[in-house]
Write an enzyme that holds these catalytic residues in place. Structure first.
Site, PDB file in Angstrom:
ATOM      1  N   ARG A  15       2.873  12.088  -1.528  1.00 38.41           N
ATOM      2  CA  ARG A  15       2.078  10.855  -1.449  1.00 38.41           C
ATOM      3  C   ARG A  15       1.354  10.668  -2.783  1.00 38.41           C
ATOM      4  O   ARG A  15       0.216  11.108  -2.962  1.00 38.41           O
ATOM      5  CB  ARG A  15       1.066  10.950  -0.309  1.00 38.41           C
ATOM      6  CG  ARG A  15       1.682  10.938   1.087  1.00 38.41           C
ATOM      7  CD  ARG A  15       0.594  10.986   2.154  1.00 38.41           C
ATOM      8  NE  ARG A  15       1.076  10.571   3.453  1.00 38.41           N
ATOM      9  CZ  ARG A  15       1.468  11.404   4.417  1.00 38.41           C
ATOM     10  NH1 ARG A  15       1.447  12.696   4.218  1.00 38.41           N
ATOM     11  NH2 ARG A  15       1.875  10.932   5.584  1.00 38.41           N
ATOM     12  N   ARG A  36       6.919   9.405  -3.602  1.00 38.32           N
ATOM     13  CA  ARG A  36       6.739   8.022  -3.148  1.00 38.32           C
ATOM     14  C   ARG A  36       5.813   7.302  -4.115  1.00 38.32           C
ATOM     15  O   ARG A  36       4.769   7.845  -4.496  1.00 38.32           O
ATOM     16  CB  ARG A  36       6.114   8.032  -1.750  1.00 38.32           C
ATOM     17  CG  ARG A  36       5.747   6.635  -1.280  1.00 38.32           C
ATOM     18  CD  ARG A  36       5.268   6.633   0.131  1.00 38.32           C
ATOM     19  NE  ARG A  36       3.881   7.067   0.233  1.00 38.32           N
ATOM     20  CZ  ARG A  36       3.260   7.230   1.398  1.00 38.32           C
ATOM     21  NH1 ARG A  36       3.913   7.022   2.528  1.00 38.32           N
ATOM     22  NH2 ARG A  36       2.006   7.612   1.437  1.00 38.32           N
ATOM     23  N   HIS A  38      -5.926  10.251   7.786  1.00 40.71           N
ATOM     24  CA  HIS A  38      -5.572  11.118   6.672  1.00 40.71           C
ATOM     25  C   HIS A  38      -6.323  12.453   6.706  1.00 40.71           C
ATOM     26  O   HIS A  38      -5.811  13.446   6.210  1.00 40.71           O
ATOM     27  CB  HIS A  38      -5.704  10.375   5.344  1.00 40.71           C
ATOM     28  CG  HIS A  38      -4.511   9.520   5.115  1.00 40.71           C
ATOM     29  ND1 HIS A  38      -3.376   9.995   4.496  1.00 40.71           N
ATOM     30  CD2 HIS A  38      -4.221   8.283   5.525  1.00 40.71           C
ATOM     31  CE1 HIS A  38      -2.462   9.052   4.504  1.00 40.71           C
ATOM     32  NE2 HIS A  38      -2.940   7.995   5.126  1.00 40.71           N
ATOM     33  N   CYS A  63       9.725  11.227   7.705  1.00 44.19           N
ATOM     34  CA  CYS A  63       8.615  11.893   7.017  1.00 44.19           C
ATOM     35  C   CYS A  63       7.271  11.597   7.676  1.00 44.19           C
ATOM     36  O   CYS A  63       6.241  12.061   7.215  1.00 44.19           O
ATOM     37  CB  CYS A  63       8.583  11.536   5.540  1.00 44.19           C
ATOM     38  SG  CYS A  63       8.279   9.803   5.223  1.00 44.19           S
ATOM     39  N   ARG A  77      -3.564   2.506  13.500  1.00 48.13           N
ATOM     40  CA  ARG A  77      -3.525   3.975  13.541  1.00 48.13           C
ATOM     41  C   ARG A  77      -4.886   4.604  13.268  1.00 48.13           C
ATOM     42  O   ARG A  77      -5.102   5.780  13.506  1.00 48.13           O
ATOM     43  CB  ARG A  77      -2.464   4.521  12.566  1.00 48.13           C
ATOM     44  CG  ARG A  77      -2.744   4.203  11.126  1.00 48.13           C
ATOM     45  CD  ARG A  77      -1.541   4.492  10.240  1.00 48.13           C
ATOM     46  NE  ARG A  77      -1.630   5.783   9.586  1.00 48.13           N
ATOM     47  CZ  ARG A  77      -0.835   6.170   8.597  1.00 48.13           C
ATOM     48  NH1 ARG A  77       0.140   5.380   8.165  1.00 48.13           N
ATOM     49  NH2 ARG A  77      -0.953   7.347   8.044  1.00 48.13           N
ATOM     50  N   ASN A  92       4.460   7.028  11.227  1.00 48.04           N
ATOM     51  CA  ASN A  92       3.035   6.720  11.435  1.00 48.04           C
ATOM     52  C   ASN A  92       2.822   5.212  11.390  1.00 48.04           C
ATOM     53  O   ASN A  92       2.211   4.628  12.279  1.00 48.04           O
ATOM     54  CB  ASN A  92       2.167   7.381  10.357  1.00 48.04           C
ATOM     55  CG  ASN A  92       2.437   8.870  10.221  1.00 48.04           C
ATOM     56  OD1 ASN A  92       2.941   9.478  11.141  1.00 48.04           O
ATOM     57  ND2 ASN A  92       2.128   9.427   9.072  1.00 48.04           N
ATOM     58  N   ASP A  93       3.331   4.601  10.329  1.00 45.67           N
ATOM     59  CA  ASP A  93       3.178   3.147  10.229  1.00 45.67           C
ATOM     60  C   ASP A  93       4.155   2.413  11.143  1.00 45.67           C
ATOM     61  O   ASP A  93       3.805   1.383  11.718  1.00 45.67           O
ATOM     62  CB  ASP A  93       3.363   2.685   8.776  1.00 45.67           C
ATOM     63  CG  ASP A  93       2.075   2.860   7.988  1.00 45.67           C
ATOM     64  OD1 ASP A  93       1.011   2.512   8.532  1.00 45.67           O
ATOM     65  OD2 ASP A  93       2.130   3.361   6.860  1.00 45.67           O
ATOM     66  N   GLU A 142       9.249   1.869   7.533  1.00 41.23           N
ATOM     67  CA  GLU A 142       7.998   2.028   8.278  1.00 41.23           C
ATOM     68  C   GLU A 142       7.476   0.694   8.795  1.00 41.23           C
ATOM     69  O   GLU A 142       6.343   0.606   9.257  1.00 41.23           O
ATOM     70  CB  GLU A 142       6.935   2.761   7.445  1.00 41.23           C
ATOM     71  CG  GLU A 142       6.707   2.219   6.062  1.00 41.23           C
ATOM     72  CD  GLU A 142       5.732   3.047   5.232  1.00 41.23           C
ATOM     73  OE1 GLU A 142       5.010   3.885   5.785  1.00 41.23           O
ATOM     74  OE2 GLU A 142       5.697   2.834   4.015  1.00 41.23           O
TER      75      GLU A 142
HETATM   76  C1  PEP Z   1       4.181   6.970   7.579  1.00 38.21           C
HETATM   77  O1  PEP Z   1       3.721   5.835   7.628  1.00 38.21           O
HETATM   78  O2  PEP Z   1       4.770   7.518   8.540  1.00 38.21           O
HETATM   79  C2  PEP Z   1       4.072   7.769   6.346  1.00 38.21           C
HETATM   80  C3  PEP Z   1       4.702   8.910   6.207  1.00 38.21           C
HETATM   81  O3  PEP Z   1       3.262   7.308   5.356  1.00 38.21           O
HETATM   82  P1  PEP Z   1       1.654   7.393   5.383  1.00 38.21           P
HETATM   83  O4  PEP Z   1       1.270   8.269   6.542  1.00 38.21           O
HETATM   84  O5  PEP Z   1       1.241   7.955   4.075  1.00 38.21           O
HETATM   85  O6  PEP Z   1       1.271   5.966   5.567  1.00 38.21           O
HETATM   86 MG    MG Z   2       3.070   4.836   5.815  1.00 36.38          MG
END
Ligand code: PEP
Ligand code: MG
Length: 541
Positions: free
Chosen positions: A295, A331, A188, A500, A463, A452-453, A429
C-alpha cells in the site's frame, strides 16, 4: 477489575501496562482575560517549549531518516518564531483581551488559509505546516503532555481511535495490543494489528477518564474482551495461555519452506500485504512467496510534504531488492477516503469513500502520478516489480493510465534512464469493475480483488462505520459470485487473478477460493503460515 467486550481484530492474547491516548477537544474556546501580560508570558513559555520539542524531533529524525526528511522540523522551528505570525497572535491577545490558545488557533487558521490561497506551489504547501505548528502551540499552552509514540516502553495502546498517520509513527516493537473505542474491524488500525501479529479490540465502550496510563490490562482477542486491573489469578491464567499460544505459533514455524499445496496437489500462491518498507521483516519472517499488495500511500501518509521521486525510488528499490526476485506488487497511491493527507489539500467531501480518491487523484493530477510512476519504473531494474492501479471503474481509465505510462516511458528513454516493462494489473474493488471484468481482462496483465472495498460498495456499507458491522457480511453471495466471475473472466483472457482484501485470509473460505481457481491470496504477514496450514489440510476431490 473492569471487564469490557469489543470486536476482535486479531486472535491473540497479551498482558501489560496501558497507555491512554486521549485527544483533547479540538475546539479551542474563546475566553475573556483580565491580564494580557500574563497571557503573553504564557505564550512565550509555550513557544520555547515548542521549539525545544521541534529541536528534539529534528535531532532524532536526522539520525533515523536522514537530513532531507528531518528538514521539515527545522522549517517548523523557524515558522513558530516568524515575526508576522507572533505579532498577529500578540496583537489579538492585547487588543481583544482573549486567551492565548484562542489567539493562536485563530491566527493559525488565518495564516493557513492565506498560504492555501497562494499560487506558488511551495507556499501553498506551507498551509499544513502552519496548522501543525499552531496545534503544537495550543497543546503546549493547554499543558497537554505530548506522548511520544516512538519512545514508549512495551504497552497496550488504549485510544478513542487511531488515524493511519498516527499508527505509522509508532514504534511497532513496543506495542503489545490496541484497544479502541471506535473503529471498525475493517479499519486501517485493524489491518495494522493483523500485520503486526498483535491482539486488538475495536468498539470497546471504555470511558477513557476511568482508566489511567500505567495500569495493567489483559487483551484477549479470542474472547473479544479487555480486562483493566486484573487480579493475580487471572494474570497467572493469562500468562499460561500466552505460553500455549506461543507454542502453537512455534508449531506453525515448521511449515516454513513448505509449499502451499492441497492434499490432492492443487497449488496456490500465498503472498503478503504490507504498508511500509519496514514491514518486509514480517514478510520474510513468515515466509511469504512474494508481496501481493504494497500500500504505497503509506509513504505519503508519514510526512508533511510529497515524497520526491528519489525518495520513492529508494523505498521501492529496497523492497524489490530485499525480496530478491520474488514478485512485489506495488499499488499506486490510494489517498482519499479514510487516508487523508493535509498537504494534498483535498476539499472536504460529503462522501469521501465515494469521492476524489486513488486513481481519480492520479488521473486528475498527473504530476503526482508521474513522479510515482517514474520511481516505480526505475525500480524495475532491481527485482521483480509489478504495478497495480486501485479503484478502477471503467476501461477509459485504463486507456488514460496507459497514455500517462507511455509519456513516462518516453521521458525515461529520453533521459537515458533504464527500466524494464513491469507487469501491470488492476484492483477489482468496485462492482463496476467486477461487472466489466471480461473487457478489463483484455487490457491488463492481472487482477487483484480488493474485497474490503468491493464489499463496502456492493453492500452499500461504509467500511469505517462501526454501527453497521452487524450488516457487513463479507460472505454475502453477491460478493462470492462476483469473485468467481472475476476469476473466470481473467482466466478466459489468459490472465491471473488474486485476492488482496481481508477476505483472502478468511480460513472458512480457503476451500471455496481454491475451488474457484483463485491463483493468489495476499494476506497480512501474520496469516501466511495459518493459511498455508489450512491449504495443506484441504482436499478438493
Ligand atoms: C481492498 O479494498 O480490499 C484493499 C485491499 O485495499 P484497501 O484496504 O487498502 O482499501
Ligand atoms: Mg481498497
Amino acid at each position: 477489575m473492569l471487564k469490557l467486550k469489543g470486536k476482535s481484530v486479531y486472535k491473540g492474547i497479551t498482558t501489560g501496562p496501558i497507555i491512554v491516548l486521549q485527544k483533547k477537544d479540538q475546539q479551542v474556546k474563546r475566553e475573556k482575560i483580565e491580564d494580557p501580560d500574563a497571557e503573553l508570558k504564557k505564550l512565550d513559555i509555550a513557544v520555547e517549549e515548542s521549539k525545544k520539542q521541534l529541536k528534539e524531533l529534528y535531532d532524532k529524525a536526522i539520525k533515523e531518516v536522514g537530513e532531507a526528511n528531518a528538514d521539515i522540523f527545522e522549517v517548523h522551528q523557524m515558522m513558530i518564531e516568524d515575526q508576522d505570525y507572533q505579532e498577529a497572535i500578540q496583537n489579538m491577545i492585547k487588543t481583544e483581551q482573549v486567551n492565548a490558545e484562542y489567539a493562536v488557533a485563530v491566527t493559525g487558521d488565518n495564516f493557513s488559509e492565506m498560504f492555501a490561497s497562494m499560487d506558488d506551489a511551495y507556499m501553498k504547501e506551507r498551509a499544513a505546516d502552519v496548522r501543525d505548528i499552531s496545534n503544537r502551540l495550543v497543546r503546549n499552552l493547554e499543558g497537554e503532555q505530548e506522548i511520544r509514540l516512538d519512545s514508549i516502553s512495551p504497552s497496550i495502546i488504549v485510544a478513542d481511535d487511531l488515524t493511519p498517520s498516527e499508527t505509522v509513527q509508532m514504534d511497532k516493537e513496543r506495542i503489545l495490543a490496541f484497544v479502541t473505542v471506535h473503529g471498525s474491524t475493517n479499519s486501517h488500525t485493524a489491518i495494522l494489528a493483523r500485520m503486526m501479529n498483535i491482539p486488538a479490540l475495536v468498539g470497546v465502550k471504555v470511558d477513557l477518564n476511568k482508566v489511567q496510563s500505567g495500569m495493567e490490562a489483559i487483551v484477549d482477542g479470542f474472547k473479544g474482551e479487555v480486562i483493566f486491573g486484573p487480579n493475580e489469578d487471572l494474570l497467572k491464567e493469562t500468562k499460561a495461555r500466552m505460553k500455549e499460544e506461543d507454542e502453537k505459533l512455534k508449531l506453525l514455524q515448521t511449515l516454513k519452506g513448505k509449499e502451499n499445496i492441497t492434499l490432492d496437489g492443487k497449488k496456490i500462491d500465498v503472498f503478503a500485504n504490507i504498508g511500509n518498507v519496514g514491514d518486509i521483516g514480517y514478510v520474510l519472517e513468515n515466509d511469504a512467496g512474494g508481496i501481493g499488495l504494497f500500500r504505497s500511500e503509506f509513504l505519503y501518509l508519514e510526512r508533511n510534504d510529497f515524497p520526491t521521486e528519489e525518495e520513492q525510488f529508494q523505498a521501492y528499490k529496497q523492497v524489490v531488492q530485499t525480496m530478491a526476485g520474488k514478485k512485489v506488487i506495488i499499488r499506486t497511491l490510494d489517498i482519499g477516503a479514510d487516508k487523508q493527507v493535509d498537504y494534498f489539500n483535498l476539499e472536504k467531501e460529503e462522501n469521501p469513500a465515494m469521492g476524489y480518491r486513488a486513481i481519480r487523484i492520479c488521473l486528475r493530477q498527473p504530476d503526482i502520478f508521474k513522479t510515482q510512476l517514474r520511481a516505480l519504473f526505475r525500480a524495475t531494474m532491481f527485482g521483480n516489480l509489478s504495478i497495480m492501479y486501485p479503484m478502477i471503474t471503467a476501461t477509459e481509465e485504463i486507456e488514460r493510465i496507459n497514455k500517462i505510462v507511455k509519456e513516462v516511458e518516453a521521458e525515461l528513454e529520453a533521459a537515458g534512464i533504464p527500466y524494464k516493462r513491469p507487469e501491470q494489473g488492476i484492483m477489482i474493488e468496485t462492482p463496476a469493475a467486477a461487472m466489466i471484468s471480461d473487457e478489463l481482462a483484455q487490457m491488463v496483465d492481472f487482477f487483484s480483488i480488493g474485497t474490503n472495498d468491493l464489499t463496502q460498495y456492493t453492500l452499500a456499507i461504509d467500511r469505517q462505520n462501526e454501527k453497521l458491522d452487524e450488516f457487513y457480511n463479507p460472505h454475502h453471495k453477491a460478493i462470492l459470485r462476483m469473485i468467481k466471475m472475476v476469476v473466470d473472466n481473467a482466466h478466459q483472457a489468459g490472465k491471473w487473478a488474486g485476492i488482496c482484501g481481508e477476505l483472502g485470509a478468511d480460513l472458512e473460505l480457503t476451500k471455496t477460493f481454491l475451488e474457484m481457481g483463485v491463483d493468489e491470496l495476499s494476506v497480512a504477514p501474520s496469516m501466511i503460515l495459518k493459511l498455508r496450514k489450512e491449504i495443506r489440510e484441504t482436499s478438493l476431490s
